[in-house]
Design a protein around this motif. Structure first.
Motif, PDB file in Angstrom:
ATOM      1  N   GLU A  52       0.833  -1.203   0.000  1.00 27.18           N
ATOM      2  CA  GLU A  52       0.000   0.000   0.000  1.00 27.18           C
ATOM      3  C   GLU A  52       0.871   1.259   0.000  1.00 27.18           C
ATOM      4  OE1 GLU A  52      -4.079  -1.008   2.291  1.00 27.18           O
ATOM      5  OE2 GLU A  52      -2.262  -1.240   3.514  1.00 27.18           O
ATOM      6  N   VAL A  53       1.944   1.217   0.775  1.00 29.00           N
ATOM      7  CA  VAL A  53       2.883   2.347   0.781  1.00 29.00           C
ATOM      8  C   VAL A  53       3.507   2.492  -0.604  1.00 29.00           C
ATOM      9  CG1 VAL A  53       5.025   3.255   1.781  1.00 29.00           C
ATOM     10  CG2 VAL A  53       3.329   2.155   3.262  1.00 29.00           C
ATOM     11  N   ASP A  54       3.863   1.378  -1.235  1.00 25.60           N
ATOM     12  CA  ASP A  54       4.446   1.406  -2.584  1.00 25.60           C
ATOM     13  C   ASP A  54       3.506   2.058  -3.599  1.00 25.60           C
ATOM     14  OD1 ASP A  54       6.706   0.108  -1.688  1.00 25.60           O
ATOM     15  OD2 ASP A  54       6.069  -1.873  -2.399  1.00 25.60           O
ATOM     16  N   ASP A  55       2.189   1.911  -3.398  1.00 20.41           N
ATOM     17  CA  ASP A  55       1.203   2.479  -4.320  1.00 20.41           C
ATOM     18  C   ASP A  55       1.046   3.984  -4.183  1.00 20.41           C
ATOM     19  OD1 ASP A  55       0.668   0.007  -5.421  1.00 20.41           O
ATOM     20  OD2 ASP A  55      -1.135  -0.340  -4.212  1.00 20.41           O
ATOM     21  N   GLY A  56       1.500   4.568  -3.064  1.00 24.13           N
ATOM     22  CA  GLY A  56       1.335   5.998  -2.864  1.00 24.13           C
ATOM     23  C   GLY A  56      -0.096   6.343  -2.512  1.00 24.13           C
ATOM     24  N   ALA A  57      -0.470   7.612  -2.752  1.00 17.80           N
ATOM     25  CA  ALA A  57      -1.801   8.061  -2.347  1.00 17.80           C
ATOM     26  C   ALA A  57      -2.332   9.123  -3.295  1.00 17.80           C
ATOM     27  CB  ALA A  57      -1.734   8.617  -0.923  1.00 17.80           C
ATOM     28  N   ALA A  58      -3.638   9.092  -3.513  1.00 21.30           N
ATOM     29  CA  ALA A  58      -4.363  10.134  -4.251  1.00 21.30           C
ATOM     30  C   ALA A  58      -5.217  10.854  -3.218  1.00 21.30           C
ATOM     31  CB  ALA A  58      -5.223   9.515  -5.352  1.00 21.30           C
ATOM     32  N   LEU A  59      -4.798  12.054  -2.833  1.00 23.12           N
ATOM     33  CA  LEU A  59      -5.387  12.737  -1.692  1.00 23.12           C
ATOM     34  C   LEU A  59      -6.342  13.850  -2.103  1.00 23.12           C
ATOM     35  CD1 LEU A  59      -2.068  12.978   0.320  1.00 23.12           C
ATOM     36  CD2 LEU A  59      -3.898  11.297   0.597  1.00 23.12           C
ATOM     37  N   PRO A  60      -7.600  13.770  -1.681  1.00 22.75           N
ATOM     38  CA  PRO A  60      -8.547  14.841  -1.989  1.00 22.75           C
ATOM     39  C   PRO A  60      -8.044  16.175  -1.425  1.00 22.75           C
ATOM     40  CG  PRO A  60      -9.695  12.959  -1.055  1.00 22.75           C
ATOM     41  CD  PRO A  60      -8.223  12.705  -0.893  1.00 22.75           C
ATOM     42  N   THR A  61      -8.135  17.224  -2.244  1.00 26.25           N
ATOM     43  CA  THR A  61      -7.725  18.553  -1.794  1.00 26.25           C
ATOM     44  C   THR A  61      -8.389  19.633  -2.626  1.00 26.25           C
ATOM     45  OG1 THR A  61      -5.853  20.008  -1.324  1.00 26.25           O
ATOM     46  CG2 THR A  61      -5.625  18.560  -3.222  1.00 26.25           C
ATOM     47  N   LEU A  63      -6.720  22.433  -2.819  1.00 22.42           N
ATOM     48  CA  LEU A  63      -5.545  23.259  -3.085  1.00 22.42           C
ATOM     49  C   LEU A  63      -4.849  22.940  -4.403  1.00 22.42           C
ATOM     50  CD1 LEU A  63      -4.007  23.096   0.495  1.00 22.42           C
ATOM     51  CD2 LEU A  63      -5.436  24.904  -0.471  1.00 22.42           C
ATOM     52  N   GLY A  64      -5.211  21.857  -5.065  1.00 20.35           N
ATOM     53  CA  GLY A  64      -4.530  21.431  -6.285  1.00 20.35           C
ATOM     54  C   GLY A  64      -5.025  22.151  -7.526  1.00 20.35           C
ATOM     55  N   GLN A  65      -4.595  21.685  -8.664  1.00 19.28           N
ATOM     56  CA  GLN A  65      -4.956  22.252  -9.958  1.00 19.28           C
ATOM     57  C   GLN A  65      -6.455  22.142 -10.217  1.00 19.28           C
ATOM     58  OE1 GLN A  65      -2.922  20.371 -13.214  1.00 19.28           O
ATOM     59  NE2 GLN A  65      -3.942  21.601 -14.755  1.00 19.28           N
ATOM     60  N   GLY A  69     -10.527  17.953  -6.619  1.00 20.01           N
ATOM     61  CA  GLY A  69      -9.843  16.794  -7.190  1.00 20.01           C
ATOM     62  C   GLY A  69      -8.881  16.171  -6.196  1.00 20.01           C
ATOM     63  N   ARG A  70      -7.894  15.492  -6.742  1.00 20.15           N
ATOM     64  CA  ARG A  70      -6.907  14.804  -5.907  1.00 20.15           C
ATOM     65  C   ARG A  70      -5.491  15.166  -6.335  1.00 20.15           C
ATOM     66  NH1 ARG A  70      -9.106  10.257  -3.094  1.00 20.15           N
ATOM     67  NH2 ARG A  70     -11.341  10.146  -3.466  1.00 20.15           N
ATOM     68  N   SER A  71      -4.608  15.233  -5.348  1.00 23.83           N
ATOM     69  CA  SER A  71      -3.181  15.390  -5.608  1.00 23.83           C
ATOM     70  C   SER A  71      -2.523  14.032  -5.410  1.00 23.83           C
ATOM     71  CB  SER A  71      -2.564  16.427  -4.671  1.00 23.83           C
ATOM     72  OG  SER A  71      -3.015  17.713  -5.036  1.00 23.83           O
ATOM     73  N   SER A  88       8.342   7.700   8.538  1.00 22.68           N
ATOM     74  CA  SER A  88       9.055   6.513   8.056  1.00 22.68           C
ATOM     75  C   SER A  88       9.484   6.626   6.603  1.00 22.68           C
ATOM     76  CB  SER A  88       8.208   5.258   8.238  1.00 22.68           C
ATOM     77  OG  SER A  88       7.126   5.264   7.343  1.00 22.68           O
ATOM     78  N   CYS A  89       8.835   7.524   5.821  1.00 22.65           N
ATOM     79  CA  CYS A  89       9.175   7.641   4.412  1.00 22.65           C
ATOM     80  C   CYS A  89       8.687   8.985   3.876  1.00 22.65           C
ATOM     81  CB  CYS A  89       8.572   6.486   3.608  1.00 22.65           C
ATOM     82  SG  CYS A  89       6.764   6.443   3.627  1.00 22.65           S
ATOM     83  N   ARG A  90       8.964   9.210   2.602  1.00 22.47           N
ATOM     84  CA  ARG A  90       8.512  10.431   1.948  1.00 22.47           C
ATOM     85  C   ARG A  90       7.705  10.062   0.714  1.00 22.47           C
ATOM     86  NH1 ARG A  90      13.669  14.230   1.337  1.00 22.47           N
ATOM     87  NH2 ARG A  90      14.160  12.635  -0.144  1.00 22.47           N
ATOM     88  N   PHE A  91       6.617  10.788   0.493  1.00 19.03           N
ATOM     89  CA  PHE A  91       5.828  10.678  -0.722  1.00 19.03           C
ATOM     90  C   PHE A  91       6.025  11.974  -1.503  1.00 19.03           C
ATOM     91  CE2 PHE A  91       2.108   7.658   0.686  1.00 19.03           C
ATOM     92  CZ  PHE A  91       3.012   6.628   0.866  1.00 19.03           C
ATOM     93  N   HIS A  92       6.404  11.849  -2.765  1.00 18.96           N
ATOM     94  CA  HIS A  92       6.688  13.005  -3.606  1.00 18.96           C
ATOM     95  C   HIS A  92       5.518  13.294  -4.537  1.00 18.96           C
ATOM     96  CE1 HIS A  92      10.942  13.121  -2.409  1.00 18.96           C
ATOM     97  NE2 HIS A  92      10.760  11.831  -2.259  1.00 18.96           N
ATOM     98  N   TYR A  93       5.238  14.561  -4.713  1.00 18.33           N
ATOM     99  CA  TYR A  93       4.134  15.017  -5.571  1.00 18.33           C
ATOM    100  C   TYR A  93       4.398  14.606  -7.012  1.00 18.33           C
ATOM    101  CZ  TYR A  93       1.190  18.395  -8.058  1.00 18.33           C
ATOM    102  OH  TYR A  93       0.274  18.998  -8.888  1.00 18.33           O
ATOM    103  N   SER A  94       3.355  14.053  -7.679  1.00 22.07           N
ATOM    104  CA  SER A  94       3.516  13.654  -9.073  1.00 22.07           C
ATOM    105  C   SER A  94       2.436  14.253  -9.980  1.00 22.07           C
ATOM    106  CB  SER A  94       3.541  12.131  -9.211  1.00 22.07           C
ATOM    107  OG  SER A  94       2.342  11.562  -8.728  1.00 22.07           O
ATOM    108  N   GLY A  95       1.527  15.055  -9.444  1.00 28.14           N
ATOM    109  CA  GLY A  95       0.525  15.711 -10.269  1.00 28.14           C
ATOM    110  C   GLY A  95      -0.831  15.745  -9.611  1.00 28.14           C
ATOM    111  N   ASP A  96      -1.793  16.293 -10.355  1.00 26.70           N
ATOM    112  CA  ASP A  96      -3.171  16.400  -9.878  1.00 26.70           C
ATOM    113  C   ASP A  96      -4.112  15.712 -10.857  1.00 26.70           C
ATOM    114  OD1 ASP A  96      -2.769  18.058  -7.534  1.00 26.70           O
ATOM    115  OD2 ASP A  96      -2.364  19.713  -8.895  1.00 26.70           O
TER     116      ASP A  96
END
Length: 98
Positions: A52-61, A63-65, A69-71, A88-96
């Motif tokens: 699940e951590v490997d999949d990252g996250a699509a977070l409702p916001t 504040l995005g484009q 939508g989701r970031s 424990s880790c970092r998630f990097h922004y990849s788009g909206d």
């Protein structure tokens, strides 16, 4: 850094700045959100399985484009993770996405 960005720093995603405790809790595990509209927030990943951590996250916001939508945030391959509570880790922004 503007005032809105300062309000986000060190706060847990999903908590409002006026919550009694918007910051991290010592027994929880977090991913630090890097870049994009949620930069500086922590995402609670307590109980997430490694895949699940490997999949990252699509977070409702709002504040995005795409307001409402989701970031998208993802870990980088090979970036270290530490087990246990805390960040424990970092998630990097990849788009909206809408």
């Amino acid at each position: 850094m503007n005032g809105d960005e300062q309000l986000l720093r060190g706060r847990v995603y999903g908590h409002d700045h006026d919550d009694p405790n918007p910051g991290p809790l010592p027994h929880q595990t977090y991913a630090a959100l890097i870049g994009g509209p949620l930069d500086g927030l922590l995402l609670d990943i307590t109980g997430w399985r490694p895949e699940e951590v490997d999949d990252g996250a699509a977070l409702p916001t709002e504040l995005g484009q795409f307001p409402g939508g989701r970031s998208l945030y993802d870990p980088r391959p090979g970036e270290p993770r530490k087990p246990g509570p805390g960040v424990s880790c970092r998630f990097h922004y990849s788009g909206d996405t809408p």
